[in-house]
Motif scaffolding. Structure first.
Motif, PDB file in Angstrom:
ATOM      1  N   ALA A 170       0.341 -27.083 -55.915  1.00 18.38           N
ATOM      2  CA  ALA A 170      -0.628 -28.386 -56.349  1.00 18.38           C
ATOM      3  C   ALA A 170      -1.616 -29.204 -56.528  1.00 18.38           C
ATOM      4  N   HIS A 171      -2.147 -28.816 -55.717  1.00 18.12           N
ATOM      5  CA  HIS A 171      -3.505 -29.705 -54.943  1.00 18.12           C
ATOM      6  C   HIS A 171      -4.639 -28.682 -55.301  1.00 18.12           C
ATOM      7  N   ASP A 172      -5.871 -29.303 -54.991  1.00 20.30           N
ATOM      8  CA  ASP A 172      -7.163 -28.220 -54.306  1.00 20.30           C
ATOM      9  C   ASP A 172      -6.602 -28.439 -53.065  1.00 20.30           C
ATOM     10  N   PHE A 173      -5.837 -27.463 -51.983  1.00 22.07           N
ATOM     11  CA  PHE A 173      -5.507 -27.899 -50.834  1.00 22.07           C
ATOM     12  C   PHE A 173      -5.298 -26.815 -50.607  1.00 22.07           C
ATOM     13  N   SER A 174      -5.353 -25.961 -49.060  1.00 22.61           N
ATOM     14  CA  SER A 174      -5.596 -25.294 -47.985  1.00 22.61           C
ATOM     15  C   SER A 174      -4.615 -25.430 -46.488  1.00 22.61           C
ATOM     16  N   PHE A 175      -4.152 -24.515 -46.227  1.00 24.26           N
ATOM     17  CA  PHE A 175      -3.490 -24.967 -44.662  1.00 24.26           C
ATOM     18  C   PHE A 175      -3.552 -23.317 -44.405  1.00 24.26           C
ATOM     19  N   CYS A 176      -3.633 -23.609 -42.995  1.00 31.37           N
ATOM     20  CA  CYS A 176      -2.972 -22.601 -42.224  1.00 31.37           C
ATOM     21  C   CYS A 176      -1.359 -22.700 -41.327  1.00 31.37           C
ATOM     22  N   ALA A 177      -0.323 -22.619 -41.147  1.00 37.12           N
ATOM     23  CA  ALA A 177       0.602 -22.555 -40.012  1.00 37.12           C
ATOM     24  C   ALA A 177       0.633 -21.836 -38.617  1.00 37.12           C
ATOM     25  N   LEU A 178       0.498 -22.576 -38.443  1.00 39.38           N
ATOM     26  CA  LEU A 178       0.534 -20.783 -36.811  1.00 39.38           C
ATOM     27  C   LEU A 178       1.421 -21.786 -35.917  1.00 39.38           C
ATOM     28  N   ARG A 179       2.860 -20.384 -35.816  1.00 38.71           N
ATOM     29  CA  ARG A 179       3.645 -20.522 -35.362  1.00 38.71           C
ATOM     30  C   ARG A 179       3.896 -20.544 -33.912  1.00 38.71           C
ATOM     31  N   TYR A 180       4.040 -21.254 -32.681  1.00 31.71           N
ATOM     32  CA  TYR A 180       3.453 -20.537 -31.319  1.00 31.71           C
ATOM     33  C   TYR A 180       4.562 -20.556 -30.621  1.00 31.71           C
ATOM     34  N   PHE A 181       4.656 -19.414 -29.771  1.00 34.57           N
ATOM     35  CA  PHE A 181       5.169 -18.668 -28.964  1.00 34.57           C
ATOM     36  C   PHE A 181       5.279 -19.939 -27.499  1.00 34.57           C
ATOM     37  N   ASN A 182       5.639 -19.977 -26.565  1.00 33.89           N
ATOM     38  CA  ASN A 182       5.405 -20.744 -25.395  1.00 33.89           C
ATOM     39  C   ASN A 182       3.881 -20.613 -25.709  1.00 33.89           C
ATOM     40  N   VAL A 183       3.978 -21.855 -24.810  1.00 32.34           N
ATOM     41  CA  VAL A 183       2.249 -22.680 -24.314  1.00 32.34           C
ATOM     42  C   VAL A 183       2.530 -22.476 -22.969  1.00 32.34           C
ATOM     43  N   ALA A 184       1.578 -22.398 -22.370  1.00 26.58           N
ATOM     44  CA  ALA A 184       1.064 -22.719 -21.234  1.00 26.58           C
ATOM     45  C   ALA A 184       0.144 -22.678 -20.777  1.00 26.58           C
ATOM     46  N   GLY A 185       0.072 -22.879 -19.379  1.00 28.31           N
ATOM     47  CA  GLY A 185      -1.603 -22.697 -18.715  1.00 28.31           C
ATOM     48  C   GLY A 185      -2.334 -23.939 -18.682  1.00 28.31           C
ATOM     49  N   LEU A 252      -9.950 -20.583 -43.033  1.00 27.62           N
ATOM     50  CA  LEU A 252     -10.253 -21.554 -44.153  1.00 27.62           C
ATOM     51  C   LEU A 252     -11.845 -21.416 -44.686  1.00 27.62           C
ATOM     52  N   LEU A 253     -11.729 -22.098 -44.507  1.00 33.65           N
ATOM     53  CA  LEU A 253     -13.462 -22.267 -44.996  1.00 33.65           C
ATOM     54  C   LEU A 253     -14.352 -21.069 -45.517  1.00 33.65           C
ATOM     55  N   ALA A 254     -14.325 -20.336 -44.536  1.00 33.79           N
ATOM     56  CA  ALA A 254     -14.651 -18.797 -45.367  1.00 33.79           C
ATOM     57  C   ALA A 254     -14.415 -19.157 -46.925  1.00 33.79           C
ATOM     58  N   GLN A 255     -12.757 -18.745 -47.278  1.00 36.19           N
ATOM     59  CA  GLN A 255     -12.284 -18.020 -47.872  1.00 36.19           C
ATOM     60  C   GLN A 255     -11.238 -19.551 -48.822  1.00 36.19           C
ATOM     61  N   PRO A 256     -11.649 -20.086 -49.559  1.00 34.60           N
ATOM     62  CA  PRO A 256     -11.228 -21.717 -49.962  1.00 34.60           C
ATOM     63  C   PRO A 256     -10.230 -21.242 -50.751  1.00 34.60           C
ATOM     64  N   GLY A 257      -8.826 -21.594 -50.844  1.00 35.51           N
ATOM     65  CA  GLY A 257      -8.370 -21.732 -51.541  1.00 35.51           C
ATOM     66  C   GLY A 257      -6.968 -20.769 -50.461  1.00 35.51           C
ATOM     67  N   ARG A 258      -7.117 -20.140 -50.407  1.00 42.43           N
ATOM     68  CA  ARG A 258      -7.045 -19.387 -49.169  1.00 42.43           C
ATOM     69  C   ARG A 258      -6.075 -20.186 -48.224  1.00 42.43           C
ATOM     70  N   SER A 259      -4.806 -19.944 -48.050  1.00 41.76           N
ATOM     71  CA  SER A 259      -3.727 -20.232 -47.287  1.00 41.76           C
ATOM     72  C   SER A 259      -3.086 -19.167 -45.793  1.00 41.76           C
ATOM     73  N   LEU A 260      -3.067 -19.183 -44.947  1.00 39.52           N
ATOM     74  CA  LEU A 260      -2.358 -18.489 -44.468  1.00 39.52           C
ATOM     75  C   LEU A 260      -1.468 -18.548 -42.803  1.00 39.52           C
ATOM     76  N   THR A 261      -0.627 -18.069 -42.215  1.00 43.65           N
ATOM     77  CA  THR A 261       0.815 -18.679 -41.861  1.00 43.65           C
ATOM     78  C   THR A 261       0.626 -17.125 -41.024  1.00 43.65           C
ATOM     79  N   MET A 262       0.847 -17.630 -39.174  1.00 41.28           N
ATOM     80  CA  MET A 262       0.599 -16.899 -38.493  1.00 41.28           C
ATOM     81  C   MET A 262       0.867 -17.175 -37.381  1.00 41.28           C
ATOM     82  N   ASN A 263       1.697 -16.209 -36.313  1.00 38.08           N
ATOM     83  CA  ASN A 263       1.900 -15.902 -35.062  1.00 38.08           C
ATOM     84  C   ASN A 263       0.918 -16.437 -34.229  1.00 38.08           C
ATOM     85  N   CYS A 264       1.528 -17.117 -32.973  1.00 40.48           N
ATOM     86  CA  CYS A 264       0.580 -16.995 -31.760  1.00 40.48           C
ATOM     87  C   CYS A 264       1.286 -16.213 -30.448  1.00 40.48           C
ATOM     88  N   GLY A 265       0.835 -15.449 -30.151  1.00 40.46           N
ATOM     89  CA  GLY A 265       1.599 -15.147 -29.197  1.00 40.46           C
ATOM     90  C   GLY A 265       0.730 -13.694 -28.435  1.00 40.46           C
TER      91      GLY A 265
END
Length: 343
Positions: A170-185, A252-265
């Motif tokens: 709906a807006h001039d806005f983009s996001f990246c959702a990072l789905r974490y697995f078990n964070v440690a260290g 996100l800054l390199a490609q305005p308007g593109r959103s991403l969803t990614m696993n982190c593991g």
């Protein structure tokens, strides 16, 4: 060359947020922090990073922060990004007090988004979780797997992901959702780490036990369909996770308007007993293991299919060794004991 836009880190005095602050600062990004210190620690934020004590639901405070940090602007000209870590993260607590989680994780994310859109802040990196998958039908689990959370924590994050997607549509806005697995260290330089008393993360608990701060470690479930019968999880070093956030921001800054969803593991897992054995090796001691029944809702194994993040970003793990993760956690735990004893 990507212009280094100002970044506001919510929950930047917490475990993962404080590592993201260091990663941004080390890479030369202008960074500021907002944290209500409910679970964060002021000492976790470097002295030269602007710090605002307050709640992300305070729209007047956020408007002031955005103005002071040079964030926001007109349609199509907005500056700045938010890395959003603020929230509650203890799964059993979410079952006992679901409304707290829907307030802190879902409603406050909605408030933060409203403030960002009002100011014209165009980007957000969101701290999501593998808990949105619930108990997956197969593992490693990919981003397009069904999302069926089995607790309010996972659901609160899934609802936030939906709000992000709707807001981006709906807006001039983009996001990246990072789905974490078990964070440690902890930070390899010993600048920050997991500092919460009574934390439930296995490696944190095991390191505390190795240092005599606990009398042992409970192992929940020894009859899973895994090589040694205990649950298998994908443990990612917190500094690698923080680096993924910086790469996601650059994307996100390199490609305005593109959103991403990614696993982190890392795409591979270790069992509870393998983790405890690694702690024994690093500390040259033996942790007491107390075998307990399974906990409701714990899947036998949960590892990430990380093909998407490896393809989308130049991110490559630097600390993907279990004993390294344990050693950094141990180093921080010893430093934390000194911090607490000194006042």
């Amino acid at each position: 060359m990507i212009s280094k836009t100002p970044v506001l880190v919510t929950g930047g005095a917490g475990y993962i947020g404080s590592h993201a602050v260091l990663a941004l600062k080390d890479a030369g990004w202008p960074v500021a922090v907002i944290d209500n210190l409910a679970t964060g620690f002021r000492f976790a934020v470097p002295d030269d990073v602007p710090f605002y004590e307050g709640d992300i639901g305070d729209s007047a405070l956020l408007a002031r922060i955005f103005a002071e940090q040079g964030m926001g602007g007109g349609q199509g000209e907005g500056r700045g990004a938010i890395m959003h870590f603020a929230g509650s993260v203890v799964v059993p607590e979410s079952v006992a007090d679901p409304l707290k989680y829907y307030r802190n994780n879902t409603a406050r994310t909605r408030d933060l988004l409203e403030s960002a859109i009002a100011a014209g802040v165009p980007h957000m990196i969101f701290s999501s979780t593998a808990a949105t998958y619930g108990i997956p039908e197969e593992t490693p689990v990919a981003e397009d797997a069904p999302q069926r959370p089995i607790n309010p924590y996972g659901m609160s994050k899934l609802m936030s992901e939906a709000m992000l997607a709707d807001t981006a549509a709906a807006h001039d806005f983009s996001f990246c959702a990072l789905r974490y697995f078990n964070v440690a260290g902890a930070d390899p330089q010993g600048r920050t780490g997991q500092s919460t008393a009574g934390a439930t993360h296995l490696i944190k608990v095991a390191v505390e036990a190795a240092l005599g701060q606990r009398d042992g470690v409970d192992v929940f479930g020894t009859d899973y369909d895994t090589p040694d019968g205990t649950g298998v999880r994908d443990y990612i070093h917190v500094s690698d996770l923080a680096a993924a956030h910086v790469h996601a921001l650059e994307a996100l800054l390199a490609q305005p308007g593109r959103s991403l969803t990614m696993n982190c593991g890392y795409g591979r897992g270790f069992s509870v007993l393998e983790v405890l054995d690694a702690v024994d090796r690093v500390t040259n001691s033996r942790i007491e293991r107390r075998m307990q029944p399974r906990r409701a809702g714990d899947p036998p194994a949960l590892t990430a299919d990380n093909a998407r993040i490896l393809e989308a970003l130049p991110w490559r793990p630097q600390h993907d060794d279990l004993e390294t993760i344990v050693a950094h956690a141990l180093q921080w735990e010893r430093k934390l004991s000194d911090i607490r004893s000194s006042g």
